[in-house]
Design a protein around this motif. Structure first.
Motif, PDB file in Angstrom:
ATOM      1  N   MET A   1       0.849  -1.078  -0.063  1.00  0.00           N
ATOM      2  CA  MET A   1       0.103  -0.007  -0.038  1.00  0.00           C
ATOM      3  C   MET A   1       0.751   1.177   0.045  1.00  0.00           C
ATOM      4  O   MET A   1       2.029   1.129   0.608  1.00  0.00           O
ATOM      5  N   GLU A   2       0.292   2.393  -0.499  1.00  0.00           N
ATOM      6  CA  GLU A   2       1.406   3.562  -0.614  1.00  0.00           C
ATOM      7  C   GLU A   2       1.258   4.085   0.691  1.00  0.00           C
ATOM      8  O   GLU A   2       0.084   4.171   1.493  1.00  0.00           O
ATOM      9  N   ASN A   3       2.094   5.201   0.719  1.00  0.00           N
ATOM     10  CA  ASN A   3       2.170   5.947   1.941  1.00  0.00           C
ATOM     11  C   ASN A   3       1.198   7.118   1.812  1.00  0.00           C
ATOM     12  O   ASN A   3       0.954   7.428   0.698  1.00  0.00           O
ATOM     13  N   ILE A   4       1.225   7.527   3.136  1.00  0.00           N
ATOM     14  CA  ILE A   4       0.422   9.006   3.219  1.00  0.00           C
ATOM     15  C   ILE A   4       1.403  10.040   3.265  1.00  0.00           C
ATOM     16  O   ILE A   4       2.192   9.903   4.195  1.00  0.00           O
ATOM     17  N   PRO A   5       1.120  11.115   2.649  1.00  0.00           N
ATOM     18  CA  PRO A   5       1.982  12.332   3.024  1.00  0.00           C
ATOM     19  C   PRO A   5       2.083  12.759   4.624  1.00  0.00           C
ATOM     20  O   PRO A   5       1.257  12.658   5.186  1.00  0.00           O
ATOM     21  N   THR A 245     -22.786   5.414   4.228  1.00  0.00           N
ATOM     22  CA  THR A 245     -22.088   6.071   5.404  1.00  0.00           C
ATOM     23  C   THR A 245     -22.055   4.921   6.549  1.00  0.00           C
ATOM     24  O   THR A 245     -21.730   5.265   7.838  1.00  0.00           O
ATOM     25  N   SER A 246     -22.665   3.756   6.407  1.00  0.00           N
ATOM     26  CA  SER A 246     -22.512   2.890   7.526  1.00  0.00           C
ATOM     27  C   SER A 246     -21.170   2.401   7.822  1.00  0.00           C
ATOM     28  O   SER A 246     -20.205   2.664   7.195  1.00  0.00           O
ATOM     29  N   ILE A 247     -21.032   1.721   9.004  1.00  0.00           N
ATOM     30  CA  ILE A 247     -19.897   1.107   9.302  1.00  0.00           C
ATOM     31  C   ILE A 247     -19.358   0.032   8.490  1.00  0.00           C
ATOM     32  O   ILE A 247     -18.068  -0.459   8.795  1.00  0.00           O
ATOM     33  N   PHE A 248     -20.091  -0.343   7.644  1.00  0.00           N
ATOM     34  CA  PHE A 248     -19.629  -1.400   6.692  1.00  0.00           C
ATOM     35  C   PHE A 248     -19.076  -0.933   5.275  1.00  0.00           C
ATOM     36  O   PHE A 248     -18.921  -1.726   4.356  1.00  0.00           O
ATOM     37  N   ARG A 249     -18.833   0.478   5.408  1.00  0.00           N
ATOM     38  CA  ARG A 249     -18.547   0.670   3.940  1.00  0.00           C
ATOM     39  C   ARG A 249     -16.898   0.455   4.075  1.00  0.00           C
ATOM     40  O   ARG A 249     -16.202   0.295   4.902  1.00  0.00           O
ATOM     41  N   LYS A 250     -16.397   0.304   2.697  1.00  0.00           N
ATOM     42  CA  LYS A 250     -15.086  -0.255   2.538  1.00  0.00           C
ATOM     43  C   LYS A 250     -14.257   0.779   3.121  1.00  0.00           C
ATOM     44  O   LYS A 250     -13.127   0.166   3.866  1.00  0.00           O
ATOM     45  N   ALA A 251     -14.181   1.913   3.321  1.00  0.00           N
ATOM     46  CA  ALA A 251     -13.244   2.751   4.038  1.00  0.00           C
ATOM     47  C   ALA A 251     -13.154   2.616   5.532  1.00  0.00           C
ATOM     48  O   ALA A 251     -12.114   3.090   6.099  1.00  0.00           O
ATOM     49  N   TYR A 252     -14.157   1.837   5.981  1.00  0.00           N
ATOM     50  CA  TYR A 252     -14.074   1.537   7.423  1.00  0.00           C
ATOM     51  C   TYR A 252     -13.779   0.015   7.548  1.00  0.00           C
ATOM     52  O   TYR A 252     -13.017  -0.253   8.351  1.00  0.00           O
ATOM     53  N   LEU A 381      -7.863   3.082  12.373  1.00  0.00           N
ATOM     54  CA  LEU A 381      -9.175   2.868  12.354  1.00  0.00           C
ATOM     55  C   LEU A 381      -9.804   4.442  12.312  1.00  0.00           C
ATOM     56  O   LEU A 381      -9.364   5.460  12.963  1.00  0.00           O
ATOM     57  N   PRO A 382     -10.757   4.677  11.576  1.00  0.00           N
ATOM     58  CA  PRO A 382     -11.674   6.052  11.387  1.00  0.00           C
ATOM     59  C   PRO A 382     -12.410   6.720  12.687  1.00  0.00           C
ATOM     60  O   PRO A 382     -12.686   5.817  13.344  1.00  0.00           O
ATOM     61  N   THR A 383     -12.479   7.844  12.756  1.00  0.00           N
ATOM     62  CA  THR A 383     -13.079   8.159  13.889  1.00  0.00           C
ATOM     63  C   THR A 383     -14.512   7.553  14.503  1.00  0.00           C
ATOM     64  O   THR A 383     -14.817   7.216  15.529  1.00  0.00           O
ATOM     65  N   LYS A 384     -15.233   7.296  13.232  1.00  0.00           N
ATOM     66  CA  LYS A 384     -16.559   6.638  13.560  1.00  0.00           C
ATOM     67  C   LYS A 384     -16.504   5.498  14.122  1.00  0.00           C
ATOM     68  O   LYS A 384     -17.455   5.170  15.096  1.00  0.00           O
ATOM     69  N   ILE A 385     -15.582   4.735  13.870  1.00  0.00           N
ATOM     70  CA  ILE A 385     -15.594   3.377  14.436  1.00  0.00           C
ATOM     71  C   ILE A 385     -14.295   3.039  15.398  1.00  0.00           C
ATOM     72  O   ILE A 385     -14.044   2.120  15.643  1.00  0.00           O
ATOM     73  N   ARG A 386     -13.508   4.311  15.601  1.00  0.00           N
ATOM     74  CA  ARG A 386     -12.379   4.069  16.266  1.00  0.00           C
ATOM     75  C   ARG A 386     -12.506   3.578  17.811  1.00  0.00           C
ATOM     76  O   ARG A 386     -12.004   2.387  18.115  1.00  0.00           O
ATOM     77  N   SER A 387     -13.254   3.980  18.631  1.00  0.00           N
ATOM     78  CA  SER A 387     -13.564   3.382  19.896  1.00  0.00           C
ATOM     79  C   SER A 387     -14.052   1.907  19.893  1.00  0.00           C
ATOM     80  O   SER A 387     -13.556   0.998  20.421  1.00  0.00           O
ATOM     81  N   VAL A 450      -5.282  10.296   8.087  1.00  0.00           N
ATOM     82  CA  VAL A 450      -5.471   8.997   7.752  1.00  0.00           C
ATOM     83  C   VAL A 450      -6.657   8.463   7.320  1.00  0.00           C
ATOM     84  O   VAL A 450      -6.797   7.640   6.193  1.00  0.00           O
ATOM     85  N   GLU A 451      -7.756   8.997   8.055  1.00  0.00           N
ATOM     86  CA  GLU A 451      -9.238   8.699   7.443  1.00  0.00           C
ATOM     87  C   GLU A 451      -9.306   9.338   5.930  1.00  0.00           C
ATOM     88  O   GLU A 451      -9.947   8.479   5.271  1.00  0.00           O
ATOM     89  N   GLU A 452      -8.962  10.479   5.632  1.00  0.00           N
ATOM     90  CA  GLU A 452      -8.999  10.737   4.506  1.00  0.00           C
ATOM     91  C   GLU A 452      -8.387   9.992   3.487  1.00  0.00           C
ATOM     92  O   GLU A 452      -8.693   9.742   2.382  1.00  0.00           O
ATOM     93  N   TYR A 453      -7.153   9.492   3.623  1.00  0.00           N
ATOM     94  CA  TYR A 453      -6.586   8.399   2.689  1.00  0.00           C
ATOM     95  C   TYR A 453      -7.474   7.003   2.588  1.00  0.00           C
ATOM     96  O   TYR A 453      -7.549   6.918   1.260  1.00  0.00           O
ATOM     97  N   TRP A 454      -8.008   6.782   3.612  1.00  0.00           N
ATOM     98  CA  TRP A 454      -8.893   5.482   3.297  1.00  0.00           C
ATOM     99  C   TRP A 454     -10.228   5.952   2.548  1.00  0.00           C
ATOM    100  O   TRP A 454     -10.538   5.064   1.502  1.00  0.00           O
TER     101      TRP A 454
END
Length: 459
Positions: A1-5, A245-252, A381-387, A450-454
């Motif tokens: 996977m590529e790096n994030i700036p 926008t559910s927690i089951f989207r690929k970005a999550y 982990l994205p903010t919405k599912i981090r905890s 990081v979340e923007e990257y996903w």
């Protein structure tokens, strides 16, 4: 996977240092919980006439408690805030210590160990979460690594306690000493500020801004608030447009799967089994002196502590991916060496090879796996599912650790130490593959970046 700036470094102030040290003390308690069994287990087995199964349950009870507490930590932290539940974790640990000292039979001790584990389980979820949401991005790797440093320091301290009290044979005294660092941790976390990301999540933007100002200059605070608001706006726009926008989207789901696998495979290296059963492994491999076997276990704990310090200096320079790749490769080689040593007949050569393999194992684990695992769980982990994601990852991590610790005395009878070590090496090989092909580099990034990257990669 590529790096994030990568983000440029920024100055570290006194509040940042206090937060990192105070919160990372939780790692010390976790380490003490794990390491104290190295010196106490022999006396417990003799005094309570423990069977192999009971021995496994006593060792694993802390980890089972951690697993149960970890799964509810996210809900509690989202409802009441990160700080309040961290304070509760300190109180639970102290209560468990008190009950263990008063225990005179197996069941009571098992309950006390479970309560202690529940306390450190809460903090194991919340401290990496708290630091990732609070510490500046430029030092977040080292900040979260402090948790692992204090954890390894706690294990080493526990072994020193065990060595110092070997002549007394008092396992109760060994447990009782743990109340001192528990109380220090309790005093420290009372003065922690609340997480700015939690304030923002609760729409308390002014409070979030005030907390961020304790760690950053005014310009940086504005940038971070803007990032949070931009991310929240983007998520709302996607929802308004009817996008998933559910927690089951690929970005999550993708970052969650990677974090979950890393969290669980970290335990299937066998790290906690080696740390807790090291004296027993050496005794049953030909070291007949109980003091010498504990001393060798102390050596393993010392290497673990020192190498964690080195890893901390590298984590924000070399990055997460290179360290984890090197680390998992070294663990595989070391476990195979330990397996081959276990197949040898009892001799000085066997003990030497086993010692080299054990020391190599702990060196390899400490340089990458030990510090990267907490970062992978808190950064990916994205903010919405981090905890919630952290809680699930830690639940799996703790359950696997608990199960391994419980069945270790039984499996060593069934398949022998060589079979055990080869099995752990196979799991670690899978870990190596994930590190090489699936883990992105996240050093120096804000959690929003990081979340923007996903989101960009999978939306």
């Amino acid at each position: 996977m590529e790096n994030i700036p990568e983000e440029k470094n920024q100055k570290i102030n006194g509040m940042t240092i206090f937060v990192v040290i105070a919160s990372a003390l939780a790692g010390c308690l976790y380490g003490l919980d794990i390491g104290i069994m190295g010196g106490a287990l022999h006396f417990l087995k003799v005094e309570m006439h423990l069977s192999p199964a009971e021995e496994g349950w006593i060792v694993g009870a802390v980890l089972y408690g951690g697993a149960v507490a970890g799964i509810i930590a996210a809900v509690l932290a989202d409802m009441f805030g990160r700080k309040k539940i961290i304070v509760v974790s300190a109180i639970m640990f102290l209560a468990g210590v008190g009950l263990s000292v008063m225990s005179n039979e197996f069941v009571t001790l098992l309950i006390s160990r479970f309560i202690m584990g529940s306390g450190v389980g809460l903090s194991a979820v919340l401290i990496p979460l708290y630091i990732s949401e609070t510490a500046p991005a430029s030092i977040r790797g080292r900040a979260v690594a402090c948790y692992q440093l204090f954890l390894t320091g706690g294990i080493l301290l526990a072994y020193f306690i065990g060595l110092a009290l070997q002549s007394s044979g008092s396992w109760k005294a060994m447990f009782g000493v743990l109340a001192i660092p528990g109380f220090v941790f309790f005093l420290g976390v009372i003065f922690l500020p609340e997480s700015p990301r939690w304030y923002f999540m609760k729409k308390r933007v002014d409070d979030a801004r005030k907390t961020l100002a304790k760690f950053n200059d005014e310009e940086k605070v504005s940038v971070l608030i803007d990032e949070m608001e931009a991310l929240a706006l983007e998520q709302q726009q996607q929802k308004d447009l009817g996008k998933d926008t559910s927690i089951f989207r690929k970005a999550y789901i993708i970052p969650f799967i990677i974090a979950f696998l890393i969290a669980n495979l970290n335990q299937t290296t066998g790290i906690n089994c080696v740390l807790q059963y090291a004296p027993v492994i050496f005794q049953e491999s030909g070291v007949h002196s109980n003091v010498l076997s504990v001393l060798l276990g102390t050596g393993i704990a010392a290497i673990n502590f020192v190498i964690t310090i080195i890893a901390m200096s590298l984590i924000d320079k070399l990055g997460r991916k290179p360290l984890l790749t090197f680390s998992t490769a070294g663990v595989v080689i070391s476990l195979c060496l330990m397996a081959f040593a276990s197949m040898m007949s009892v001799s000085n050569l066997k003990i030497v090879v086993l010692t080299i393999g054990s020391f190599g194992f702990i060196f390899s684990f400490g340089i990458g796996c030990g510090v990267v695992v907490w970062l992978a769980m808190s950064e990916l982990l994205p903010t919405k599912i981090r905890s919630v994601g952290l809680a699930i990852c830690l639940f799996g991590n703790s359950m696997l650790s608990s199960i391994l610790a419980t069945v270790f005395p039984i499996l060593k009878v069934k398949i022998g130490y060589s079979g055990l070590f080869f099995m752990l090496a196979a799991f670690t090989l899978i870990y190596f593959i994930i590190a090489v092909f699936f883990l992105p580099e996240t050093k120096g990034k804000s959690v929003e970046e990081v979340e923007e990257y996903w989101m960009k990669k999978y939306e």
